[in-house]
Write a protein that holds these residues in place. Structure first.
Motif, PDB file in Angstrom:
ATOM      1  N   ASN A 721      11.211  83.308 -31.981  1.00 39.91           N
ATOM      2  CA  ASN A 721      11.308  84.760 -32.106  1.00 39.91           C
ATOM      3  C   ASN A 721       9.957  85.392 -31.792  1.00 39.91           C
ATOM      4  OD1 ASN A 721      14.040  85.212 -33.166  1.00 39.91           O
ATOM      5  ND2 ASN A 721      13.331  84.065 -34.954  1.00 39.91           N
ATOM      6  N   LEU A 722       9.990  86.527 -31.124  1.00 40.83           N
ATOM      7  CA  LEU A 722       8.792  87.352 -30.955  1.00 40.83           C
ATOM      8  C   LEU A 722       8.962  88.602 -31.807  1.00 40.83           C
ATOM      9  CD1 LEU A 722       8.278  87.069 -27.087  1.00 40.83           C
ATOM     10  CD2 LEU A 722       7.153  85.738 -28.891  1.00 40.83           C
ATOM     11  N   PHE A 723       7.899  89.051 -32.436  1.00 40.30           N
ATOM     12  CA  PHE A 723       7.954  90.191 -33.354  1.00 40.30           C
ATOM     13  C   PHE A 723       7.094  91.318 -32.793  1.00 40.30           C
ATOM     14  CE2 PHE A 723       8.831  86.377 -35.696  1.00 40.30           C
ATOM     15  CZ  PHE A 723       9.866  86.727 -36.559  1.00 40.30           C
ATOM     16  N   ILE A 724       7.706  92.480 -32.603  1.00 44.22           N
ATOM     17  CA  ILE A 724       6.959  93.592 -31.998  1.00 44.22           C
ATOM     18  C   ILE A 724       7.106  94.859 -32.836  1.00 44.22           C
ATOM     19  CG2 ILE A 724       7.188  92.663 -29.663  1.00 44.22           C
ATOM     20  CD1 ILE A 724       9.354  94.857 -29.187  1.00 44.22           C
ATOM     21  N   ASP A 725       6.097  95.671 -32.772  1.00 51.78           N
ATOM     22  CA  ASP A 725       6.130  97.021 -33.328  1.00 51.78           C
ATOM     23  C   ASP A 725       6.257  97.968 -32.135  1.00 51.78           C
ATOM     24  OD1 ASP A 725       5.727  99.506 -34.399  1.00 51.78           O
ATOM     25  OD2 ASP A 725       4.045  98.906 -35.672  1.00 51.78           O
ATOM     26  N   PRO A 726       7.411  98.624 -31.949  1.00 56.22           N
ATOM     27  CA  PRO A 726       7.634  99.448 -30.746  1.00 56.22           C
ATOM     28  C   PRO A 726       6.562 100.511 -30.523  1.00 56.22           C
ATOM     29  CG  PRO A 726       9.646  99.235 -32.031  1.00 56.22           C
ATOM     30  CD  PRO A 726       8.557  98.655 -32.863  1.00 56.22           C
ATOM     31  N   GLU A 727       5.930 100.957 -31.605  1.00 57.50           N
ATOM     32  CA  GLU A 727       4.918 102.000 -31.452  1.00 57.50           C
ATOM     33  C   GLU A 727       3.582 101.461 -30.946  1.00 57.50           C
ATOM     34  OE1 GLU A 727       4.559 104.222 -35.026  1.00 57.50           O
ATOM     35  OE2 GLU A 727       6.668 104.824 -35.069  1.00 57.50           O
ATOM     36  N   ASN A 728       3.418 100.137 -31.019  1.00 58.16           N
ATOM     37  CA  ASN A 728       2.134  99.551 -30.640  1.00 58.16           C
ATOM     38  C   ASN A 728       2.258  98.517 -29.531  1.00 58.16           C
ATOM     39  OD1 ASN A 728       0.517 100.965 -32.612  1.00 58.16           O
ATOM     40  ND2 ASN A 728       1.487  99.676 -34.157  1.00 58.16           N
ATOM     41  N   ILE A 729       3.294  98.629 -28.735  1.00 58.63           N
ATOM     42  CA  ILE A 729       3.466  97.685 -27.634  1.00 58.63           C
ATOM     43  C   ILE A 729       4.033  98.434 -26.440  1.00 58.63           C
ATOM     44  CG2 ILE A 729       5.834  96.959 -28.202  1.00 58.63           C
ATOM     45  CD1 ILE A 729       5.001  94.106 -27.434  1.00 58.63           C
ATOM     46  N   ASP A 730       3.683  97.956 -25.249  1.00 53.72           N
ATOM     47  CA  ASP A 730       4.240  98.569 -24.038  1.00 53.72           C
ATOM     48  C   ASP A 730       4.886  97.491 -23.178  1.00 53.72           C
ATOM     49  OD1 ASP A 730       2.105  97.186 -22.946  1.00 53.72           O
ATOM     50  OD2 ASP A 730       0.861  98.966 -22.703  1.00 53.72           O
ATOM     51  N   GLY A 731       5.520  97.931 -22.098  1.00 55.19           N
ATOM     52  CA  GLY A 731       6.223  97.016 -21.217  1.00 55.19           C
ATOM     53  C   GLY A 731       5.350  95.918 -20.637  1.00 55.19           C
ATOM     54  N   PRO A 732       4.177  96.249 -20.093  1.00 57.22           N
ATOM     55  CA  PRO A 732       3.326  95.199 -19.534  1.00 57.22           C
ATOM     56  C   PRO A 732       2.943  94.116 -20.551  1.00 57.22           C
ATOM     57  CG  PRO A 732       2.616  97.345 -18.750  1.00 57.22           C
ATOM     58  CD  PRO A 732       3.673  97.613 -19.784  1.00 57.22           C
ATOM     59  N   THR A 733       2.726  94.524 -21.796  1.00 57.97           N
ATOM     60  CA  THR A 733       2.377  93.532 -22.823  1.00 57.97           C
ATOM     61  C   THR A 733       3.541  92.595 -23.087  1.00 57.97           C
ATOM     62  OG1 THR A 733       0.875  95.124 -23.863  1.00 57.97           O
ATOM     63  CG2 THR A 733       1.518  93.210 -25.173  1.00 57.97           C
ATOM     64  N   LEU A 734       4.749  93.167 -23.229  1.00 54.89           N
ATOM     65  CA  LEU A 734       5.923  92.330 -23.463  1.00 54.89           C
ATOM     66  C   LEU A 734       6.168  91.417 -22.262  1.00 54.89           C
ATOM     67  CD1 LEU A 734       8.176  91.656 -25.444  1.00 54.89           C
ATOM     68  CD2 LEU A 734       9.557  93.470 -24.424  1.00 54.89           C
ATOM     69  N   LEU A 735       5.991  91.949 -21.063  1.00 54.28           N
ATOM     70  CA  LEU A 735       6.128  91.129 -19.862  1.00 54.28           C
ATOM     71  C   LEU A 735       5.137  89.970 -19.891  1.00 54.28           C
ATOM     72  CD1 LEU A 735       7.009  90.463 -16.966  1.00 54.28           C
ATOM     73  CD2 LEU A 735       5.499  92.285 -16.161  1.00 54.28           C
ATOM     74  N   SER A 736       3.921  90.232 -20.343  1.00 54.90           N
ATOM     75  CA  SER A 736       2.900  89.174 -20.385  1.00 54.90           C
ATOM     76  C   SER A 736       3.299  88.053 -21.346  1.00 54.90           C
ATOM     77  CB  SER A 736       1.542  89.749 -20.783  1.00 54.90           C
ATOM     78  OG  SER A 736       1.500  90.105 -22.163  1.00 54.90           O
ATOM     79  N   ARG A 753      12.239  90.550 -32.075  1.00 55.29           N
ATOM     80  CA  ARG A 753      12.568  91.300 -33.295  1.00 55.29           C
ATOM     81  C   ARG A 753      11.631  92.495 -33.421  1.00 55.29           C
ATOM     82  NH1 ARG A 753      16.140  88.685 -36.660  1.00 55.29           N
ATOM     83  NH2 ARG A 753      16.522  86.499 -36.177  1.00 55.29           N
ATOM     84  N   SER A 754      12.234  93.639 -33.633  1.00 57.18           N
ATOM     85  CA  SER A 754      11.466  94.879 -33.700  1.00 57.18           C
ATOM     86  C   SER A 754      11.656  95.517 -35.059  1.00 57.18           C
ATOM     87  CB  SER A 754      11.953  95.835 -32.599  1.00 57.18           C
ATOM     88  OG  SER A 754      11.508  97.132 -32.839  1.00 57.18           O
ATOM     89  N   ARG A 755      10.632  96.197 -35.523  1.00 57.50           N
ATOM     90  CA  ARG A 755      10.747  96.905 -36.806  1.00 57.50           C
ATOM     91  C   ARG A 755      11.842  97.957 -36.757  1.00 57.50           C
ATOM     92  NH1 ARG A 755       4.561  97.895 -38.897  1.00 57.50           N
ATOM     93  NH2 ARG A 755       4.472  96.073 -40.240  1.00 57.50           N
ATOM     94  N   SER A 756      12.163  98.439 -35.568  1.00 58.64           N
ATOM     95  CA  SER A 756      13.190  99.478 -35.460  1.00 58.64           C
ATOM     96  C   SER A 756      14.590  98.886 -35.357  1.00 58.64           C
ATOM     97  CB  SER A 756      12.923 100.352 -34.230  1.00 58.64           C
ATOM     98  OG  SER A 756      13.017  99.572 -33.055  1.00 58.64           O
ATOM     99  N   LEU A 757      14.678  97.547 -35.164  1.00 53.92           N
ATOM    100  CA  LEU A 757      15.985  96.899 -35.059  1.00 53.92           C
ATOM    101  C   LEU A 757      16.329  96.275 -36.409  1.00 53.92           C
ATOM    102  CD1 LEU A 757      15.660  95.087 -31.629  1.00 53.92           C
ATOM    103  CD2 LEU A 757      17.082  97.063 -32.127  1.00 53.92           C
ATOM    104  N   THR A 758      17.150  96.957 -37.163  1.00 51.98           N
ATOM    105  CA  THR A 758      17.479  96.467 -38.505  1.00 51.98           C
ATOM    106  C   THR A 758      18.773  95.674 -38.528  1.00 51.98           C
ATOM    107  OG1 THR A 758      18.624  98.546 -38.953  1.00 51.98           O
ATOM    108  CG2 THR A 758      16.314  98.388 -39.621  1.00 51.98           C
ATOM    109  N   ASP A 759      19.496  95.672 -37.397  1.00 54.51           N
ATOM    110  CA  ASP A 759      20.832  95.064 -37.433  1.00 54.51           C
ATOM    111  C   ASP A 759      20.915  93.741 -36.680  1.00 54.51           C
ATOM    112  OD1 ASP A 759      20.412  96.158 -34.976  1.00 54.51           O
ATOM    113  OD2 ASP A 759      22.431  96.976 -34.745  1.00 54.51           O
TER     114      ASP A 759
END
Length: 768
Positions: A721-736, A753-759
């Motif tokens: 699993n990768l854990f991200i905070d949508p407010e502190n990550i952008d597309g290029p970072t996720l691509l990397s 897994r994102s803090r905004s994805l609760t389901d």
């Protein structure tokens, strides 16, 4: 004030009895029993039942759980256990004394045989228990049960066990206690042992389970001791480009889901939208309708109402329908093309990642989407998807140049992957499968290939389609359908609790037991479809994973984001791998090697794609890889596949461990699931508060690098699993992150897994 007892009798409230229970629950723990008594007493009322008082005490203790006072989780657990002891004792007709003195026995060994006999006659337990164990043997095992091991459970663990794992009668009442559950599972898994050794192995299996040294997959914990011993977690189907086979696999998916198996399904062979059917151009409606049918099957076959069926569906990134497939779970677009209840996965070859990298470097490159219908019989009677590595690349490049325009479509690889990342930001999926890495390191490539992974992305085993031969009508009206079985992958999973087992000595002791238990799962398994039985017995594949990884790191004083972590991961998983292979080799001496051993990498002494000398050079533990390779060549191994790091969500909760190889979500949080809202803290959080760092605050590149170190010693894959905070990550970072995962040799990436994805659903099928 008056209370109503469980028998219905009314009597005066006796605070001394409540204090006895509270003292039992708080004994030896860092809590104040008077605080619990005072806070609970406020809520007492005239006519309250003793059952309600017990529930009040449990709830009050649970509400006190915090990182500063984690021991309340054990208080709540003991109170819940006390309640369970009373209920089960009342149901089974033996007395549990109120006064918890030296003579107090929550377990009644004399009732164990009657428990098995009574509920076997009612069809709740399997008849094999009484067929394989005499009354004297059952009485001996009953006396071996150690009730004190119940005190290992925290509140969340015992709550989940009560709600979902302990067996219930026809009226929904729990009939067995936790240690009896462990013993009954151990007895079930010891059935394949020789008669004279069966009791000894049942005791050994019981010990490692009840001490929480190992855990077994959810289907094993639920169904061992039951009439239908469907103990396997997950199944992987390969669907051919044939209408009969499509619906044959729909039926297989339904049967597997009926018996609580999770599913991985590969659809990459199915022709794309607009392909011909019987030479009629434009007739095919492509992959999406099949995805929708499978989606509806998963919803309909809902595993006895316990939960929805669950399936991941994989498509190749070169498939002409891939863009529509990426959208199946998004909330925009044509609803008729949606399938919200399945889990999409994308299979990606090295060639795509190379072109993506070139595109990021500013070069003008493109990616060609192909229709599988036009990619058949490209070499030696095989289709394009049946190749990997250099062969695949040569054939693919030839096809993208020579196929007519209506059979292909050119796209920008960056735009395609950007769309994939956008969907991941929105839904946490699709999962990603790096097919070339998986196949190049497949130890059984001599016997087949891998097209996709399973529901939780940790299983990498040979797959193939079933061949339908003929339908025959007999004179009496009997219809016989004849088919040649393909390989339907079966996941037989268990995990090691690293909080208790991680040294050479412990692994050398525990690993042979776990390998033996999982091999026995294969022998006693109930198979919902015959193809699964055929494959399971040819490969005898198992998947050994871990739990409590983060806890082990903090206990060892190792920071997640450190070079020390990477060295530790490498060293730890070398030990795990060595003793797993050695255990399977020793079992092969006793029971024989798996039928397809000859010709495998194992048979050549090649482990994890490396020679014995290379493994010896890499070793940081001083283990004899060269000697082990010679022994494996000589004696074989029992199991074609051995190591797979699955999610251990619910089973980690049961044993109070951090899940799988994931970092903790938080130092304190409340999780809502089928058992309600449960307060959670990681192990010994009060002692190691400053050592724990939560997943969303960790630089994910360290997690990927650690996974790469583990992968060096794993023959299958990891539910990373990768854990991200949508407010502190952008597309290029996720691509990397994905580029790094591929470059470092990972085979799969599971959820983002994102803090905004609760389901996001936790995969219980693979939970071990």
């Amino acid at each position: 004030m008056h209370v109503i007892k469980r028998s219905g009798r009314k009597e005066n409230l006796d605070i001394s009895k409540i204090r006895v229970v509270i003292d039992f629950a708080c004994k030896g723990l860092n809590v104040d029993p008077l605080e619990l008594e005072a806070d609970a007493h406020i809520q007492f009322r005239e006519g309250i039942t003793t059952k309600e008082i017990q529930q009040l005490l449990i709830r009050t203790a649970a509400e006190k759980i915090s990182p500063q006072t984690p021991d309340w989780q054990y208080v709540a657990a003991r109170l819940l256990l006390y309640d369970l002891y009373k209920d089960v004792g009342h149901l089974r007709g033996y007395k549990v004394k109120d006064k918890l003195n030296g003579r107090y026995k929550p377990y009644n060994p004399d009732s164990f045989y009657d428990l098995i006999k009574t509920y076997t006659e009612k069809g709740i337990y399997g008849e094999y228990l009484l067929e394989n164990y005499t009354k004297d043997e059952i009485d001996e095992l009953a006396r071996y049960i150690n009730p004190d091991r119940d005190l290992l459970f925290n509140y969340v663990g015992i709550k989940i066990l009560c709600d979902r794992y302990l067996v219930r009668d026809e009226e929904g009442k729990i009939i067995e206690l936790p240690q009896e559950m462990y013993m009954l599972i151990a007895m079930s898994l010891a059935v394949p042992e020789k008669k004279e050794d069966r009791i000894r192995w049942a005791k050994i299996f019981y010990d490692v389970l009840s001490k929480h040294e190992v855990s077994l997959a959810t289907p094993t914990l639920m169904n061992a001791r039951r009439p239908f011993t469907q103990l396997s977690s997950c199944f992987v189907l390969t669907v051919d480009d044939d209408l009969y086979d499509i619906f044959d696999n729909v039926q297989k998916a339904g049967m597997i889901s009926k018996f609580a198996g999770g599913l991985g399904i590969y659809l990459g062979k199915i022709r794309a939208t607009g392909a011909p059917i019987r030479k009629f151009k434009g007739a095919s409606s492509g992959v999406l309708p099949v995805v929708k049918i499978l989606n509806d099957v998963m919803v309909y076959v809902d595993q006895l109402g316990m939960r929805k069926g669950s399936a991941s569906i994989t498509l190749d990134i070169w498939h002409k329908d891939i863009l529509d497939f990426l959208e199946v779970k998004t909330n925009v677009g044509d609803e008729r093309k949606k399938a919200h209840d399945i889990h999409p996965a994308v299979s990606i070859p090295d060639l795509f990642m190379k072109r993506l990298r070139e595109r990021l470097e500013g070069k003008e490159v493109y990616w060609t989407l192909l229709d599988p219908y036009y990619c058949k019989n490209v070499k030696d009677g095989k289709n394009l998807e049946d190749f990997y590595g250099e062969e695949f690349e040569e054939l693919y490049q030839h096809l993208e140049k020579t196929l007519p325009d209506y059979a292909k479509r050119q796209v920008d690889p960056f735009e395609l992957f950007k769309r994939l990342l956008s969907v991941i930001f929105e839904t946490g999926e699709p999962y990603v499968f790096f097919r070339d890495t998986a196949n190049k390191l497949n130890p059984n490539k001599h016997a087949g290939m891998v097209y996709s992974s399973n529901l939780c992305m940790e299983i990498v085993q040979n797959m193939s389609t079933t061949t339908h031969l003929e339908d025959k009508l007999l004179e009496d009206g009997t219809i016989i359908h004849k088919k040649k079985s393909g390989d339907v992958v079966v996941c037989n999973l268990g995990s090691i609790n690293l909080g208790k087992v991680h040294t050479k000595e412990d692994l050398e002791r525990v690993m042979p037991i776990l390998v033996r238990m999982l091999d026995n799962v294969i022998s006693i398994n109930f198979y919902a479809i015959k193809e699964a039985e055929y494959t399971n017995k040819r490969y005898r594949a198992i998947g050994i994973g871990v739990s409590n990884y983060h806890y082990l790191l903090v206990k060892e004083g190792i920071s997640w984001e450190s070079e020390e972590h990477l060295k530790f991961a490498n060293s730890l998983f070398e030990r795990i791998a060595y003793y797993a292979i050695k255990s399977s080799m020793e079992l092969a001496k006793e029971r024989g090697k798996y039928p397809l051993f000859d010709g495998s990498d194992w048979s050549k002494g090649i482990f994890f794609g490396r020679t014995p000398e290379e493994n010896q050079t890499m070793s940081t533990n001083g283990l004899d890889w060269i000697g082990l390779a010679e022994d494996v060549k000589k004696y074989g191994i029992r199991n074609a596949y051995l190591l797979a790091l699955m999610p251990t969500g619910s089973t980690s909760l049961i044993i109070g461990a951090t899940p799988s190889v994931d970092p903790i979500f938080a130092k304190f949080y409340k999780e809502e699931n089928m058992s309600g809202i449960l307060p959670q803290v990681p192990p010994e959080v009060d002692k190691y508060f400053w050592h724990y760092k939560s997943a969303y605050h960790i630089d994910q590149r360290w997690s990927i690098r650690a996974a790469a170190e583990r992968q060096k010693w794993i023959d299958q894959a990891q539910s990373l699993n990768l854990f991200i905070d949508p407010e502190n990550i952008d597309g290029p970072t996720l691509l990397s992150y994905y580029m790094m995962a591929w470059e470092l040799g990972l085979k799969t990436v599971y959820y983002v897994r994102s803090r905004s994805l609760t389901d996001i659903e936790e995969c219980e099928s693979c939970s071990a």
